[in-house]
Design a protein around this motif. Structure first.
Motif, mmCIF file in Angstrom:
data_model
loop_
_atom_site.group_PDB
_atom_site.id
_atom_site.type_symbol
_atom_site.label_atom_id
_atom_site.label_comp_id
_atom_site.label_asym_id
_atom_site.label_seq_id
_atom_site.Cartn_x
_atom_site.Cartn_y
_atom_site.Cartn_z
ATOM 1 N N ALA A 549 76.856 45.363 38.741
ATOM 2 C CA ALA A 549 75.442 45.095 38.973
ATOM 3 C C ALA A 549 74.690 45.486 37.730
ATOM 4 O O ALA A 549 75.198 46.194 36.866
ATOM 5 C CB ALA A 549 74.938 45.889 40.170
ATOM 6 N N GLY A 551 72.485 47.541 37.459
ATOM 7 C CA GLY A 551 72.205 48.962 37.394
ATOM 8 C C GLY A 551 70.724 49.245 37.542
ATOM 9 O O GLY A 551 69.897 48.348 37.596
ATOM 10 N N SER A 552 70.421 50.519 37.586
ATOM 11 C CA SER A 552 69.050 50.919 37.871
ATOM 12 C C SER A 552 68.104 50.610 36.734
ATOM 13 O O SER A 552 66.903 50.566 36.916
ATOM 14 C CB SER A 552 68.993 52.414 38.159
ATOM 15 O OG SER A 552 69.493 52.666 39.434
ATOM 16 N N ASP A 554 67.454 48.013 35.159
ATOM 17 C CA ASP A 554 66.789 46.723 35.192
ATOM 18 C C ASP A 554 66.646 46.274 36.634
ATOM 19 O O ASP A 554 67.603 45.872 37.276
ATOM 20 C CB ASP A 554 67.616 45.703 34.405
ATOM 21 C CG ASP A 554 66.991 44.319 34.471
ATOM 22 O OD1 ASP A 554 65.817 44.217 34.886
ATOM 23 O OD2 ASP A 554 67.676 43.362 34.094
ATOM 24 N N ALA A 555 65.416 46.336 37.136
ATOM 25 C CA ALA A 555 65.187 45.992 38.530
ATOM 26 C C ALA A 555 64.937 44.504 38.712
ATOM 27 O O ALA A 555 64.818 44.027 39.829
ATOM 28 C CB ALA A 555 64.007 46.790 39.078
ATOM 29 N N ASP A 558 67.158 42.648 41.037
ATOM 30 C CA ASP A 558 67.271 43.133 42.410
ATOM 31 C C ASP A 558 66.860 42.080 43.424
ATOM 32 O O ASP A 558 65.902 41.330 43.214
ATOM 33 C CB ASP A 558 66.356 44.333 42.618
ATOM 34 C CG ASP A 558 66.959 45.604 42.060
ATOM 35 O OD1 ASP A 558 68.062 45.549 41.504
ATOM 36 O OD2 ASP A 558 66.300 46.647 42.177
ATOM 37 N N ALA A 559 67.577 42.071 44.545
ATOM 38 C CA ALA A 559 67.098 41.314 45.690
ATOM 39 C C ALA A 559 65.843 42.010 46.209
ATOM 40 O O ALA A 559 65.738 43.233 46.141
ATOM 41 C CB ALA A 559 68.164 41.272 46.770
ATOM 42 N N PRO A 560 64.881 41.253 46.740
ATOM 43 C CA PRO A 560 63.679 41.907 47.261
ATOM 44 C C PRO A 560 63.998 42.804 48.459
ATOM 45 O O PRO A 560 63.276 43.754 48.719
ATOM 46 C CB PRO A 560 62.770 40.741 47.649
ATOM 47 C CG PRO A 560 63.637 39.541 47.683
ATOM 48 C CD PRO A 560 64.794 39.792 46.775
ATOM 49 N N TRP A 561 65.079 42.502 49.141
ATOM 50 C CA TRP A 561 65.473 43.312 50.301
ATOM 51 C C TRP A 561 66.977 43.558 50.164
ATOM 52 O O TRP A 561 67.740 42.601 49.978
ATOM 53 C CB TRP A 561 65.153 42.549 51.595
ATOM 54 C CG TRP A 561 65.499 43.269 52.875
ATOM 55 C CD1 TRP A 561 66.382 42.860 53.831
ATOM 56 C CD2 TRP A 561 64.960 44.497 53.352
ATOM 57 N NE1 TRP A 561 66.431 43.757 54.860
ATOM 58 C CE2 TRP A 561 65.569 44.771 54.600
ATOM 59 C CE3 TRP A 561 64.025 45.416 52.843
ATOM 60 C CZ2 TRP A 561 65.265 45.918 55.349
ATOM 61 C CZ3 TRP A 561 63.724 46.546 53.586
ATOM 62 C CH2 TRP A 561 64.337 46.789 54.827
ATOM 63 N N PRO A 562 67.414 44.814 50.177
ATOM 64 C CA PRO A 562 68.798 45.104 49.777
ATOM 65 C C PRO A 562 69.834 44.935 50.891
ATOM 66 O O PRO A 562 70.960 45.390 50.726
ATOM 67 C CB PRO A 562 68.707 46.557 49.313
ATOM 68 C CG PRO A 562 67.607 47.140 50.132
ATOM 69 C CD PRO A 562 66.627 46.030 50.391
#
Lengths: 607, 607
Positions: A549, A551-552, A554-555, A558-562
């Protein structure tokens, strides 16, 4: 190293006024304000204990002088009836024994007695022993069968009394320790928000199934119970502690040997509640665990207790102090999510706040506890029986002792363990006649071999025994398998399901974010469990990983809902070698994210 | 139901003396001892707020009388200069504003103002509104631009001021709210052990990347910030809260919508720190999350905020109260390891101690917060625009309102949602001309269809819009897919790696140990992810499971050390059907172990 730490501790206690509290009590100049918590006296006693063990090891006259200096200040603070505490019972201070639940008076007294035992064993009777005797008499007078029916909120007096009673051969002290033990577990202490299990006042120790509540409290209590069981040949009490050890080691202990899963009340959690990131694993609980295991080994001869001592020593007690001995971890988590900041070297830290080792704490039990453990660590290395010498922990050392049957023996141990796996025992001065030389083979050491008498043989985890006459100068070699290995958790440990750890010998390893290439984040990493960990230079271990992934850092990805209808980890496009360090070295190079348990790729949606 | 809870809350506050505190302040009979925490006044105000919303809904004159009775006692306790607090500033009590960090004076004032807003909106101006006006004036006098430069440790006054200022059209109050917001984040509050992030005084709200620290504090602050941003058309401030919402929902929110991962300081943890067993998920944080999301929806029109409101309503706010409305969960963990014991129905409980719902708490913020949210829940169900009517939450209801262009509209909604997935909207009284009827399609609702105008069409998650003229009596039907489904976590959520959850519509499901056969323990269960969850009667869902381990009940099968060279779960010999209930019903049948996230079998050693 111990020298640096001892001086460091004394300086901080002087600076913060914890030592001056003794002078104020002596001079009647106590006031409403007083620096330090109600248990700050105990730090002085643990420091004296550490110094005493260190003096016994080195014979350094400067340390002896420091002990005498501190002892004099402690002695002046003692009341004429033996009571000794700078927080209570003085002008403008709360009255004696007015807060048994959280007041720590009996706790401090217990540490005074343990310090006196260390002094007695390494220098013989002196003023400190007399102070301790008066303090012990006072406690027995106050809390004896016809006295106050109370107990202390934080167990420790029991341990001090039974150890000191044994050391000075005074059964009254041992009896008082038993009395305190038997009084506990009946809800005698007042209500606190965390409930009576916090201080083990929920169930009598003889009836409890497992350790629970505040970890250090539970372990100090159990250590005392083993000593009391031994003194009275109380097999039921011994069996109770063994049962609790077994249950807690199977279900409430971290791979590092760390104990205590919760920050809030510094407690053992429930069975299988072993979060890596919020692992508390207080350094002092590691110290206390070693105390319990050592006493259980002595009482039973079972080397699995020495196995846990080794694990806890290398991965908790050795992890706490910084390599220069002047900063410490209070908590020992197995996962640090963010690198955080280093604490100010000149400031007192909250107990579990910083992401690197801190010089001193508001509640500063750990530095002095580490100091007394490191100073006495050699005492856990070997034991003797009627005609046996058992080597339990391995390090280069000269062992000279006397067997139970009166024969003197001297052996030299030469090893780089745990860096290397070969332990050479030279029988420089074997006694006449046969004896059993016993070497502990750690539980992880599948494939160990022993060279002795001109031949090599396989030895199983447990004890490798050579029982025969020995030739002076003869060498015996134990070879332990030191290849790095993957270790998997019980499927019921929810917090690390789907993860694997890397171990090598007794050492647990960890991955630190400062060893990752730029742009690769620790929480986007997985390890390939089909690969083989490989030893590299400087004791590092390499495993093959994948970047799963972003990683933290770079957001944006990210999916809006995990929580989604699709399962598992994405296929890792990029393979990456990962370099791991021994856990006890973590954060030595500055703030870093870290994890012991490495995720493995999860299966993708099965539909 | 709300009626039971309102009466219940008033009775407990009377019994514990929290209401009598008002009388003592009025009569000058305060003393050193005072029942309740420094924030107990706020519970009275939240109860009045709940009663006000309930009166607005039902018009029940008994509730109106109760409001008037409580208002009279509150009014008598107010000082002549508008100051109103029973803990500070009275005989033998600490002075006013002597502890801004933890004192909760401004917090209580904020809740008074919110109660007055509820009263104003449901009954018009009365004595409570006048009390609130005097209190707001006092706060502005004390903390205005030239006054004390402080802020309150627990945000809430900001929300009260901006809401009340808007309701009574007084810009001074709104301006004071903005002043408080701008003052925060500069380390103005004194040091506390948890650090300044605990009360969001570490970084100004305009600059913060995510929610952090105490969850309720962070969320109340953000709710106020959205209102202030709306009042001043402050796009930067609005964007800051949107950014924090997005980051926190992506990485710091439970599948239930719950927020706050840590017990110790009731805080959000780090990104991906979402333990199921120690999930705090305070009920009040759920309430506060709904408050933020609602304001963000109103400010932006983005229905993803309404999605989170639905999730949080059904799985946090609905979970807290027992079905009889007389006991509550304070924390809402997703995994209960041991069944535990039910609390005494007649005793005050610590905030997160018991394993079933408790009648009242030492810190009892949750019952009144649930009460005010349930009493006003209908206000979140629909919104109107210039020529749109948007239905956001579904329940059988009659909606009569006025569009922005002045046209009246009346619709009837008929549904068994979330039991059934069909929502029928009858346009009994459509206005003349075209309008946009908009129905929210939840984010999980892949495959939803809409019947309207004689045809069926697929609608995507987001908004289903019908923009045209409507015939009186015409019916529109939204069909949402209500089959149970598996949901998988982001691979970076360590705590639930290798697990799957079951959802149905907006409902999260859970497995309770009381539904397992004798001898099967909850922690020895895994679920077969290749099977398909099936709906059974009474809204239960069946999945196919396997018994992997003996479970906690029998420790005899345990390995002595739970970390081994062999990986994964043993092959499950016994398949077992598992019956799950909606999470919000958990523990309604008594103490039970429970888990939302169900382990899947892990691969065995790959070597």
């Amino acid at each position: 190293n111990a020298a640096a730490t001892l001086e460091h501790c004394e300086q901080w206690m002087e600076r913060l006024g914890w030592l001056a509290n003794l002078d104020h009590a002596a001079d009647g100049t106590t006031g409403i304000e007083r620096p330090g918590w109600s248990f700050s006296d105990s730090e002085v006693y643990k420091l004296i204990e550490a110094m005493s063990w260190e003096f016994g090891r080195s014979g350094d006259p400067a340390i002896d002088a420091a002990i005498r200096r501190l002892t004099a200040r402690v002695g002046r603070a003692q009341d004429s009836d033996g009571y000794l505490n700078t927080y209570y019972g003085h002008p403008q201070r709360p009255p004696r024994y007015s807060d048994l639940e959280t007041g720590h008076e009996l706790y401090c007294a217990g540490h005074l007695l343990q310090a006196a035992v260390a002094r007695l064993r390494t220098a013989g009777p002196d003023e400190l022993v007399e102070i301790a005797r008066r303090a012990a008499d006072h406690v027995c007078d106050m809390f004896g069968p016809d006295g106050l029916q109370g107990i202390g909120g934080h167990p420790e007096i029991e341990l001090g009394l039974v150890e000191f009673g044994r050391a000075v051969d005074e059964s009254r002290y041992v009896e008082q320790a038993r009395l305190f033990l038997d009084r506990r577990g009946h809800g005698r202490l007042g209500e606190i928000p965390f409930g009576p299990a916090y201080f083990q006042d929920d169930v009598p120790i003889r009836d409890a199934a497992t350790w629970r509540g505040h970890a250090v409290r539970a372990l100090y209590l159990s250590a005392a119970a083993v000593d009391v069981a031994t003194e009275y040949d109380d097999v039921d009490l011994l069996a109770a502690v063994q049962r609790q050890w077994t249950a807690s080691v199977a279900r409430r202990t971290y791979i590092t040997g760390g104990m205590g899963s919760r920050h809030q009340d510094e407690s053992f959690g429930e069975d299988w509640e072993l979060p890596a990131d919020r692992a508390y694993c207080e350094t002092c609980a590691g110290v206390a665990s070693i105390m319990v295991s050592w006493r259980l080994y002595l009482a039973t001869g079972d080397v699995r207790y020495a196995d846990l001592i080794e694990r806890t020593s290398f991965n908790i007690v050795a992890t706490s102090p910084r390599s220069d001995g002047r900063a410490f971890f209070y908590a020992n988590p197995l996962h640090q999510r963010v690198a955080g900041n280093a604490p100010d070297e000149d400031t007192v830290s909250p107990r579990a706040a910083s992401s690197t080792r801190a010089p001193w704490f508001d509640v500063s039990c750990c530095p002095t506890n580490v100091a007394r453990t490191l100073a006495s660590w050699h005492t856990y290395a070997a034991s003797v029986g009627e005609r046996e010498l058992t080597l339990l922990q391995y390090g280069s050392a000269r062992v000279e002792t006397t067997l139970g049957d009166g024969r003197a023996i001297g052996v030299t141990v030469d090893t780089t363990y745990p860096r290397g796996g070969t332990v050479t025992v030279s029988l420089d001065d074997p006694p006449a006649g046969a004896l059993a030389l016993r070497l502990r083979v750690p539980s992880w050491a599948d494939g160990a071999v022993l060279d002795e008498g001109g031949r090599r043989r396989a030895v199983e985890p447990g004890l490798a025994v050579v029982d025969r006459e020995f030739t002076p100068g003869e060498e015996i070699r134990l070879h332990l398998p030191m290849s790095p290995r993957f270790t998997w958790p019980d499927p019921r440990i929810d917090a690390v399901r789907g993860c694997v750890a890397v171990e090598r010998g007794p050492l647990v390893y960890c991955l630190e974010s400062i060893d990752l290439p730029d742009g690769v984040e620790l929480d986007g990493i997985a390890v390939d469990p089909a690969s083989q960990p490989v030893l590299r230079d400087h004791d590092r271990v390499e495993v093959q990983g994948r970047v799963l992934a972003s990683g933290s850092g770079d957001a944006n990805g990210d999916a809006p809902w995990p929580y989604q209808a699709l399962a598992g980890s994405p296929d890792g496009a990029s393979a990456i070698p990962l370099l791991l360090h021994p856990y006890h070295q973590w954060a030595e190079r500055g703030p870093t994210a870290m994890r012991v348990w490495l995720p493995t790729p999860q299966p993708t949606t099965p539909r």
